[in-house]
Design an enzyme around this catalytic site. Structure first.
Site, short mmCIF file in Angstrom:
data_model
loop_
_atom_site.label_atom_id
_atom_site.label_comp_id
_atom_site.label_asym_id
_atom_site.label_seq_id
_atom_site.Cartn_x
_atom_site.Cartn_y
_atom_site.Cartn_z
N ASP A 99 -11.60 16.72 36.28
CA ASP A 99 -13.03 16.71 35.93
C ASP A 99 -13.35 17.90 35.03
OD1 ASP A 99 -15.86 16.70 35.95
OD2 ASP A 99 -15.90 15.82 37.96
N HIS A 101 -16.59 18.58 33.82
CA HIS A 101 -18.01 18.96 33.85
C HIS A 101 -18.18 20.34 34.49
CE1 HIS A 101 -18.03 14.54 33.56
NE2 HIS A 101 -19.10 14.72 32.82
N SER A 152 -13.94 12.16 41.28
CA SER A 152 -13.86 13.50 41.85
C SER A 152 -14.19 13.52 43.34
CB SER A 152 -14.80 14.45 41.10
OG SER A 152 -14.45 14.48 39.75
#
Ligand code: B1M
Length: 215
Positions: A99, A101, A152
């Site tokens: 991930d 982000h 996630s």
């Protein structure tokens, strides 16, 4: 446009150059930095997510919005209120494997750091082994994981299982990020994890958890 809408627009348009002048105006007019982030910038990001999800915004534009957001947060950081300066505890913080982000995670870092915690921010796409190694090294009081993809949430589950089987099997863990729900964390995942497990809906709920742990 009123400043609130202007700021939201700058995020949606990914206008990282003009956003600074608007942030300056907003601060000048007495709006606290935190309110600017929570009310105006995050609402812009919410629209970006909705447009992208609906297929009305392409990825490169989402990236520009993310860059504008990062510029805005770093501009506002010195204006955020600082709590106790002494160290109340240590936390390892990371975005989970797979991930990328990191805006929310970095916001958590700023809010925790400003409130007396020593944050070891390991970045994005971090494996549980890296988190464990750092947590042991610095004798962390908690591990914080962030993730925004549905994928996630599954990685977080695996990470908790991995923690169960390691030396740190009872370290408190805080999970946050837009893909999670309170029910998933506090009901489903809590059944799996041997240590104490918490959900942080936003950075401040995460901070509340840290403060409780530090009591
Ligand atoms: Co992406 N992305 N993205 N993206 N992106 C989402 C998450 C998505 C919901 C958009 C959508 O479809 N509507 C969607 C996920 C869908 C899903 O999994 N079901 C998505 C997707 C699909 C993707 C890609 C797969 C797109 C692609 O490549 N086709 C790709 C993923 C790549 C990867 O990770 N492997 C991708 C890429 C990107 C960009 C790089 C363009 C960019 C990220 C840039 C960056 O972070 N450096 C991006 C962005 C910006 C978004 C949206 C639009 C905004 C995210 C954001 O920054 N929000 C997002 C839509 C959405 O979230 N609604 C979306 C603002 C931020 C402050 O909020 O991180 O949630 P957030 O943090 C909050 C709370 O969650 C909480 O506190 C913060 C507020 O105080 N919190 C914690 C977070 N972590 C915490 C930890 C804690 C406690 C609280 O304790 C430890």
């Amino acid at each position: 446009l009123p400043i609130s809408e202007r700021l939201q627009r700058r995020i949606i348009d990914g206008d990282k150059n003009n956003i600074v002048a608007d942030l300056h105006d907003a601060l000048e007019s007495g709006i606290p930095a935190l309110e600017i982030i929570n009310e105006y910038l995050l609402s812009g990001m919410k629209v970006v997510g909705e447009l992208f999800g609906a297929g009305q915004m392409q990825l490169p534009f989402v990236l520009s919005s993310a860059e504008a957001m990062k510029r805005a947060i770093s501009y506002l950081e010195p204006y955020l209120e600082k709590g106790q300066a002494n160290k109340k505890g240590r936390i390892v913080l990371a975005t989970v494997k797979g991930d990328v982000h990191d805006i929310g995670k970095n916001l958590v870092d700023i809010i925790f750091s400003n409130n007396g915690y020593e944050v070891h921010n390991l970045g994005i796409k971090v494996s549980i082994s890296e988190m464990i190694a750092k947590a042991i090294e610095i004798k962390a009081d908690a591990i914080g994981m962030s993730g925004l993809l549905v994928k996630s949430t599954l990685i977080m589950r695996e990470n908790l299982e991995e923690l169960n089987s390691r030396e740190l099997s009872s370290i408190p863990v805080i999970l946050g990020g837009a893909a999670l729900t309170r029910t998933y964390v506090e009901q489903d995942l809590r059944k799996i994890y041997q240590g104490r497990l918490f959900y942080g809906k936003d950075a401040f709920e995460g901070l509340d958890v840290m403060n409780k742990l530090a009591e």
